[in-house]
Design a protein around this motif. Structure first.
Motif, mmCIF file in Angstrom:
data_model
loop_
_atom_site.group_PDB
_atom_site.id
_atom_site.type_symbol
_atom_site.label_atom_id
_atom_site.label_comp_id
_atom_site.label_asym_id
_atom_site.label_seq_id
_atom_site.Cartn_x
_atom_site.Cartn_y
_atom_site.Cartn_z
ATOM 1 N N GLU A 17 0.797 -1.221 0.000
ATOM 2 C CA GLU A 17 0.000 0.000 0.000
ATOM 3 C C GLU A 17 0.833 1.275 0.000
ATOM 4 N N ILE A 18 2.073 1.197 0.421
ATOM 5 C CA ILE A 18 2.910 2.409 0.485
ATOM 6 C C ILE A 18 4.159 2.343 -0.381
ATOM 7 N N GLY A 19 4.485 1.160 -0.880
ATOM 8 C CA GLY A 19 5.693 0.996 -1.695
ATOM 9 C C GLY A 19 6.828 0.374 -0.898
ATOM 10 N N PHE A 20 7.918 0.119 -1.588
ATOM 11 C CA PHE A 20 9.046 -0.596 -0.992
ATOM 12 C C PHE A 20 10.345 0.162 -1.209
ATOM 13 N N ILE A 21 11.322 -0.160 -0.394
ATOM 14 C CA ILE A 21 12.685 0.321 -0.561
ATOM 15 C C ILE A 21 13.617 -0.847 -0.278
ATOM 16 N N SER A 22 14.653 -0.960 -1.071
ATOM 17 C CA SER A 22 15.716 -1.929 -0.814
ATOM 18 C C SER A 22 17.001 -1.134 -0.646
ATOM 19 N N VAL A 23 17.822 -1.555 0.316
ATOM 20 C CA VAL A 23 19.009 -0.793 0.676
ATOM 21 C C VAL A 23 20.220 -1.715 0.699
ATOM 22 N N ILE A 24 21.330 -1.207 0.207
ATOM 23 C CA ILE A 24 22.624 -1.877 0.368
ATOM 24 C C ILE A 24 23.501 -0.878 1.103
ATOM 25 N N GLU A 25 23.864 -1.193 2.336
ATOM 26 C CA GLU A 25 24.730 -0.312 3.102
ATOM 27 C C GLU A 25 26.132 -0.891 3.128
ATOM 28 N N GLN A 26 27.089 -0.055 2.758
ATOM 29 C CA GLN A 26 28.498 -0.451 2.734
ATOM 30 C C GLN A 26 28.724 -1.715 1.909
ATOM 31 N N PHE A 27 27.830 -1.975 0.984
ATOM 32 C CA PHE A 27 27.922 -3.111 0.060
ATOM 33 C C PHE A 27 28.126 -4.440 0.783
ATOM 34 N N LYS A 28 27.524 -4.587 1.973
ATOM 35 C CA LYS A 28 27.712 -5.798 2.781
ATOM 36 C C LYS A 28 27.183 -7.059 2.111
ATOM 37 N N HIS A 29 26.168 -6.946 1.259
ATOM 38 C CA HIS A 29 25.596 -8.133 0.621
ATOM 39 C C HIS A 29 26.295 -8.509 -0.670
ATOM 40 N N ILE A 30 27.182 -7.663 -1.123
ATOM 41 C CA ILE A 30 27.920 -7.926 -2.366
ATOM 42 C C ILE A 30 29.205 -8.675 -1.976
ATOM 43 N N PRO A 31 29.480 -9.833 -2.582
ATOM 44 C CA PRO A 31 30.601 -10.668 -2.133
ATOM 45 C C PRO A 31 31.981 -10.233 -2.649
ATOM 46 N N PHE A 32 32.134 -8.942 -2.965
ATOM 47 C CA PHE A 32 33.420 -8.411 -3.405
ATOM 48 C C PHE A 32 33.415 -6.910 -3.189
ATOM 49 N N GLU A 33 34.586 -6.290 -3.278
ATOM 50 C CA GLU A 33 34.669 -4.833 -3.180
ATOM 51 C C GLU A 33 34.215 -4.225 -4.507
#
Length: 135
Positions: A17-33
């Motif tokens: 009803e209000i929408g969504f947001i997805s966040v990546i902080e400090q790229f913690k979910h990405i398995p590389f720099e």
């Protein structure tokens, strides 16, 4: 040990009803720099992009809008097909994976890459990709 392609789910906060947001902080979910970020858009549905592998670069692909069909072939010949159409889901593509992408007209693809652009990192000929890995 070589990693396999796999799905990564990012946080999906909100409600329909209000929408969504997805966040990546400090790229913690990405398995590389992350060293490079780019996006593709307005790709005609008849065009197949990618058609290459990388010697070193790792990537995470996200369909932030629309649908992207990703075909990934590993050096051992294993082929997997992924359908990206949810903006909180990414696909990890390891080095040495031949990959192609086909887009819906409205698709916007966001890519996080482990290396800056370097033409020498690309394997652009399928026969060369197979030749490198036939041993």
């Amino acid at each position: 040990m070589m990693q396999s392609p796999h799905i990564i789910e990012f946080a999906k906060l909100g409600a329909s009803e209000i929408g969504f947001i997805s966040v990546i902080e400090q790229f913690k979910h990405i398995p590389f720099e992350v060293q490079r970020v780019f996006w593709t858009y307005y790709t005609p549905e008849s065009i197949v992009r990618g058609r290459h592998a990388h010697h070193k670069t790792e990537q995470v692909l996200i369909a932030v809008s629309g649908r992207i069909i990703v075909n990934v072939e590993m050096p051992d010949g294993q082929v997997e097909l992924y359908r990206l159409e949810d903006p909180h889901v990414g696909l990890y593509v390891p080095p040495n994976a031949w990959h192609t992408m086909q887009y819906s007209h409205s698709a916007v693809q966001l890519v996080f890459a482990s290396n800056p652009y370097d033409e020498s990192d690309y394997i652009r000929e399928y026969d060369k990709f197979r030749e490198i890995w036939k041993a």
